[in-house]
Design a protein around this motif. Structure first.
Motif, PDB file in Angstrom:
ATOM      1  N   HIS A 125       0.823  -1.205   0.000  1.00 21.22           N
ATOM      2  CA  HIS A 125       0.000   0.000   0.000  1.00 21.22           C
ATOM      3  C   HIS A 125       0.862   1.262   0.000  1.00 21.22           C
ATOM      4  O   HIS A 125       1.803   1.385   0.778  1.00 21.22           O
ATOM      5  CB  HIS A 125      -0.913   0.017   1.235  1.00 21.22           C
ATOM      6  CG  HIS A 125      -1.699  -1.244   1.410  1.00 21.22           C
ATOM      7  ND1 HIS A 125      -2.767  -1.580   0.617  1.00 21.22           N
ATOM      8  CD2 HIS A 125      -1.537  -2.279   2.292  1.00 21.22           C
ATOM      9  CE1 HIS A 125      -3.254  -2.747   1.008  1.00 21.22           C
ATOM     10  NE2 HIS A 125      -2.523  -3.193   2.009  1.00 21.22           N
ATOM     11  N   GLY A 126       0.524   2.197  -0.891  1.00 26.01           N
ATOM     12  CA  GLY A 126       1.194   3.496  -0.893  1.00 26.01           C
ATOM     13  C   GLY A 126       2.645   3.451  -1.307  1.00 26.01           C
ATOM     14  O   GLY A 126       3.444   4.288  -0.873  1.00 26.01           O
ATOM     15  N   HIS A 127       2.992   2.541  -2.174  1.00 24.01           N
ATOM     16  CA  HIS A 127       4.395   2.357  -2.560  1.00 24.01           C
ATOM     17  C   HIS A 127       4.863   3.436  -3.537  1.00 24.01           C
ATOM     18  O   HIS A 127       4.066   3.992  -4.301  1.00 24.01           O
ATOM     19  CB  HIS A 127       4.583   0.980  -3.202  1.00 24.01           C
ATOM     20  CG  HIS A 127       3.869   0.832  -4.517  1.00 24.01           C
ATOM     21  ND1 HIS A 127       4.435   1.182  -5.722  1.00 24.01           N
ATOM     22  CD2 HIS A 127       2.627   0.391  -4.812  1.00 24.01           C
ATOM     23  CE1 HIS A 127       3.588   0.955  -6.701  1.00 24.01           C
ATOM     24  NE2 HIS A 127       2.475   0.477  -6.188  1.00 24.01           N
ATOM     25  N   PRO A 128       6.162   3.727  -3.554  1.00 22.61           N
ATOM     26  CA  PRO A 128       6.716   4.671  -4.546  1.00 22.61           C
ATOM     27  C   PRO A 128       6.675   4.063  -5.948  1.00 22.61           C
ATOM     28  O   PRO A 128       6.699   2.840  -6.113  1.00 22.61           O
ATOM     29  CB  PRO A 128       8.169   4.866  -4.084  1.00 22.61           C
ATOM     30  CG  PRO A 128       8.208   4.355  -2.678  1.00 22.61           C
ATOM     31  CD  PRO A 128       7.174   3.285  -2.591  1.00 22.61           C
ATOM     32  N   TYR A 129       6.647   4.930  -6.947  1.00 20.73           N
ATOM     33  CA  TYR A 129       6.609   4.496  -8.346  1.00 20.73           C
ATOM     34  C   TYR A 129       7.245   5.564  -9.222  1.00 20.73           C
ATOM     35  O   TYR A 129       7.430   6.719  -8.801  1.00 20.73           O
ATOM     36  CB  TYR A 129       5.169   4.233  -8.799  1.00 20.73           C
ATOM     37  CG  TYR A 129       4.280   5.448  -8.747  1.00 20.73           C
ATOM     38  CD1 TYR A 129       4.105   6.258  -9.864  1.00 20.73           C
ATOM     39  CD2 TYR A 129       3.628   5.812  -7.570  1.00 20.73           C
ATOM     40  CE1 TYR A 129       3.303   7.394  -9.820  1.00 20.73           C
ATOM     41  CE2 TYR A 129       2.829   6.941  -7.505  1.00 20.73           C
ATOM     42  CZ  TYR A 129       2.666   7.728  -8.629  1.00 20.73           C
ATOM     43  OH  TYR A 129       1.886   8.855  -8.573  1.00 20.73           O
ATOM     44  N   LEU A 130       7.573   5.199 -10.442  1.00 22.61           N
ATOM     45  CA  LEU A 130       8.248   6.105 -11.372  1.00 22.61           C
ATOM     46  C   LEU A 130       7.227   6.955 -12.119  1.00 22.61           C
ATOM     47  O   LEU A 130       6.255   6.428 -12.678  1.00 22.61           O
ATOM     48  CB  LEU A 130       9.079   5.304 -12.359  1.00 22.61           C
ATOM     49  CG  LEU A 130       9.895   6.095 -13.387  1.00 22.61           C
ATOM     50  CD1 LEU A 130      10.953   6.955 -12.705  1.00 22.61           C
ATOM     51  CD2 LEU A 130      10.542   5.150 -14.399  1.00 22.61           C
ATOM     52  N   ALA A 131       7.454   8.253 -12.153  1.00 23.39           N
ATOM     53  CA  ALA A 131       6.585   9.160 -12.894  1.00 23.39           C
ATOM     54  C   ALA A 131       6.618   8.822 -14.382  1.00 23.39           C
ATOM     55  O   ALA A 131       7.691   8.557 -14.929  1.00 23.39           O
ATOM     56  CB  ALA A 131       7.019  10.604 -12.678  1.00 23.39           C
TER      57      ALA A 131
END
Length: 214
Positions: free
Chosen positions: A125-131
């Motif tokens: 949940h709420g993990h970072p990701y690449l724009a």
């Protein structure tokens, strides 16, 4: 120095919600092998059933595109002995890369620190990701490979669109997700390796990712 960058695969582990965990078994036990081999000679032959997206794994273009190169068609030059670059991106969920970086021909590894949650419910949940705009920039700049120590290189949810996968795999750039240990690497000056088995017809498979630091 060799730095381990993969999560350990264990029976029943959950890598991604909804993807079944691996099942480890035995084809030939040491005890049963005593009836097959000479006295004093024993072997163990194990079995494993697992979804391709288990642990730390590599995505090839075939994962997203039916006509894209699969595990057996991506050359080792795109998977092994690559000059590495670590991007420290601890902070906002959406990771926007500094466009002054020299990424051409490099394995660009995005260090978010999210691997600290691996094996817990918080990881999902709420993990970072690449724009998406950074994914396009990496493709335009000719990055060799892109990795991240998070649940997914794209935001999840929303369901459906996966812009980073679509852009990078469409450009022939392999992805490695669920990395770990990136905090132990310098910003650059190391070599990155993440080669999967040579399997035809599959787009994704676990890898033993690692880096060699002089």
């Amino acid at each position: 120095m060799i730095v381990e960058l993969s999560h350990r695969i264990v029976d029943g582990m959950v890598t991604y919600p909804g993807v079944p965990g691996p099942k480890l078994g035995v084809h030939l036990s040491r005890e049963d092998s005593r009836d097959v081999y000479a006295p004093g000679t024993e072997f163990h032959i194990g079995t494993i059933t697992l979804a391709a997206n288990t642990g730390t794994y590599l995505d090839t273009p075939h994962h997203r595109y039916a006509d894209g190169p699969d595990l057996s068609q991506v050359p080792l030059t795109k998977l092994a002995d690559l000059p590495g670059l670590v991007v420290r991106a601890q902070g906002p969920r959406e990771v926007v890369l500094d466009q002054s970086l020299d990424v051409r021909g490099k394995a660009v590894l995005i260090h978010t620190g999210w691997d600290r949650h691996f094996g817990t419910d918080a990881y999902f949940h709420g993990h970072p990701y690449l724009a998406p705009e950074s994914a396009k920039w990496l493709a335009d700049q000719g990055a060799a490979l892109v990795g991240i120590d998070s649940l997914n290189i794209d935001d999840t949810p929303p369901r459906g669109e996966r812009p980073a996968h679509t852009i990078l795999l469409g450009a022939g750039i392999p992805l490695v997700e669920h990395l770990t240990g990136l905090a132990e690497l310098p910003g650059e000056g190391f070599r990155f390796h993440a080669a999967p088995p040579l399997i035809a017809g599959m787009g994704t498979f676990p890898v033993r990712a690692y880096a060699i630091v002089p």
